[in-house]
Design a protein around this motif. Structure first.
Motif, PDB file in Angstrom:
ATOM      1  N   GLU A  52       0.837  -1.202   0.000  1.00 56.12           N
ATOM      2  CA  GLU A  52       0.000   0.000   0.000  1.00 56.12           C
ATOM      3  C   GLU A  52       0.875   1.256   0.000  1.00 56.12           C
ATOM      4  N   GLU A  53       1.917   1.238   0.825  1.00 56.54           N
ATOM      5  CA  GLU A  53       2.838   2.382   0.861  1.00 56.54           C
ATOM      6  C   GLU A  53       3.536   2.540  -0.493  1.00 56.54           C
ATOM      7  N   ASN A  54       3.937   1.434  -1.085  1.00 58.41           N
ATOM      8  CA  ASN A  54       4.586   1.466  -2.395  1.00 58.41           C
ATOM      9  C   ASN A  54       3.643   2.047  -3.449  1.00 58.41           C
ATOM     10  N   LYS A  55       2.372   1.671  -3.372  1.00 57.04           N
ATOM     11  CA  LYS A  55       1.377   2.188  -4.317  1.00 57.04           C
ATOM     12  C   LYS A  55       1.236   3.704  -4.161  1.00 57.04           C
ATOM     13  N   LYS A  56       1.170   4.173  -2.905  1.00 59.57           N
ATOM     14  CA  LYS A  56       1.043   5.613  -2.661  1.00 59.57           C
ATOM     15  C   LYS A  56       2.280   6.354  -3.167  1.00 59.57           C
ATOM     16  N   LEU A  57       3.458   5.796  -2.895  1.00 55.57           N
ATOM     17  CA  LEU A  57       4.692   6.441  -3.357  1.00 55.57           C
ATOM     18  C   LEU A  57       4.746   6.480  -4.880  1.00 55.57           C
ATOM     19  N   SER A  58       4.300   5.404  -5.505  1.00 53.29           N
ATOM     20  CA  SER A  58       4.280   5.356  -6.968  1.00 53.29           C
ATOM     21  C   SER A  58       3.338   6.418  -7.524  1.00 53.29           C
ATOM     22  N   GLN A  59       2.186   6.588  -6.894  1.00 51.23           N
ATOM     23  CA  GLN A  59       1.243   7.624  -7.320  1.00 51.23           C
ATOM     24  C   GLN A  59       1.834   9.017  -7.132  1.00 51.23           C
ATOM     25  N   MET A  60       2.547   9.210  -6.016  1.00 50.68           N
ATOM     26  CA  MET A  60       3.184  10.504  -5.775  1.00 50.68           C
ATOM     27  C   MET A  60       4.260  10.775  -6.825  1.00 50.68           C
ATOM     28  N   ILE A  61       5.018   9.746  -7.171  1.00 48.89           N
ATOM     29  CA  ILE A  61       6.059   9.899  -8.201  1.00 48.89           C
ATOM     30  C   ILE A  61       5.414  10.239  -9.533  1.00 48.89           C
ATOM     31  N   ASP A  62       4.332   9.530  -9.866  1.00 48.56           N
ATOM     32  CA  ASP A  62       3.637   9.813 -11.132  1.00 48.56           C
ATOM     33  C   ASP A  62       3.114  11.251 -11.167  1.00 48.56           C
ATOM     34  N   SER A 132       6.594  23.167  -0.123  1.00 39.14           N
ATOM     35  CA  SER A 132       6.666  22.405   1.115  1.00 39.14           C
ATOM     36  C   SER A 132       6.433  20.945   0.806  1.00 39.14           C
ATOM     37  N   VAL A 133       6.757  20.114   1.768  1.00 34.11           N
ATOM     38  CA  VAL A 133       6.593  18.674   1.603  1.00 34.11           C
ATOM     39  C   VAL A 133       5.117  18.332   1.445  1.00 34.11           C
ATOM     40  N   ASP A 134       4.237  19.119   2.077  1.00 33.14           N
ATOM     41  CA  ASP A 134       2.800  18.849   2.030  1.00 33.14           C
ATOM     42  C   ASP A 134       2.241  18.937   0.622  1.00 33.14           C
ATOM     43  N   MET A 135       2.917  19.663  -0.267  1.00 31.86           N
ATOM     44  CA  MET A 135       2.432  19.809  -1.634  1.00 31.86           C
ATOM     45  C   MET A 135       2.428  18.465  -2.364  1.00 31.86           C
ATOM     46  N   PHE A 136       3.319  17.560  -1.939  1.00 31.91           N
ATOM     47  CA  PHE A 136       3.499  16.311  -2.669  1.00 31.91           C
ATOM     48  C   PHE A 136       2.844  15.129  -1.974  1.00 31.91           C
ATOM     49  N   GLN A 137       2.108  15.363  -0.928  1.00 30.41           N
ATOM     50  CA  GLN A 137       1.441  14.266  -0.230  1.00 30.41           C
ATOM     51  C   GLN A 137       0.022  14.129  -0.743  1.00 30.41           C
ATOM     52  N   CYS A 138      -0.375  12.882  -0.936  1.00 26.87           N
ATOM     53  CA  CYS A 138      -1.724  12.614  -1.445  1.00 26.87           C
ATOM     54  C   CYS A 138      -2.713  12.533  -0.333  1.00 26.87           C
TER      55      CYS A 138
END
Length: 138
Positions: A52-62, A132-138
């Motif tokens: 699940e974390e990997n999926k979220k990180l992948s979405q953030m990268i995309d 900020s870091v918050d800009m990239f969090q889903c």
């Protein structure tokens, strides 16, 4: 002569010890299987969390990659517009120079900075873009 051992009955101490040992071994094996199953369950749960974390990180990268592509595209458009407007300004300055020479009026025509090579000479102030870091969090 050698001493004779008494015959052992089915309920003797030796048989009782064997029975207790078997029972103890069975219980130990049962506990071992339970621990093994519990560890397997924990690992499967951890696998799910990691996926699940990997999926979220992948979405953030995309999403970040898309933002980068959009910004790069916008930058290319802006560079093309700068080049076009600079050419227009040079043409207008050329016309002003000719008009100044023909009319005899002195017209102050400032130099046009090459903003692509010297962006620090832009005629308008550059505004910082807060991030900020918050800009990239889903």
């Amino acid at each position: 002569m050698a001493s004779k051992q008494l015959p052992t009955s089915p309920g003797s101490d030796g048989d009782e010890r064997k029975r207790k040992r078997k029972l103890s071994n069975r219980e130990s094996a049962r506990r071992s299987r339970m621990k093994k199953q519990q560890r397997l369950d924990e690992l499967l749960e951890e696998e799910g969390r990691i996926k699940e974390e990997n999926k979220k990180l992948s979405q953030m990268i995309d999403a970040t990659t898309q933002l980068h592509l959009n910004a790069a595209s916008n930058n290319n458009v802006l560079r093309a517009q700068i080049a076009e407007l600079t050419d227009r300004l040079r043409s207008l300055n050329s016309v002003l120079q000719i008009a100044s020479e023909v009319s005899g009026l002195v017209i102050d025509i400032p130099d046009i900075p090459d903003t692509l090579l010297e962006p620090w000479q832009l005629p308008c102030p550059i505004q910082s873009a807060p991030a900020s870091v918050d800009m990239f969090q889903c």
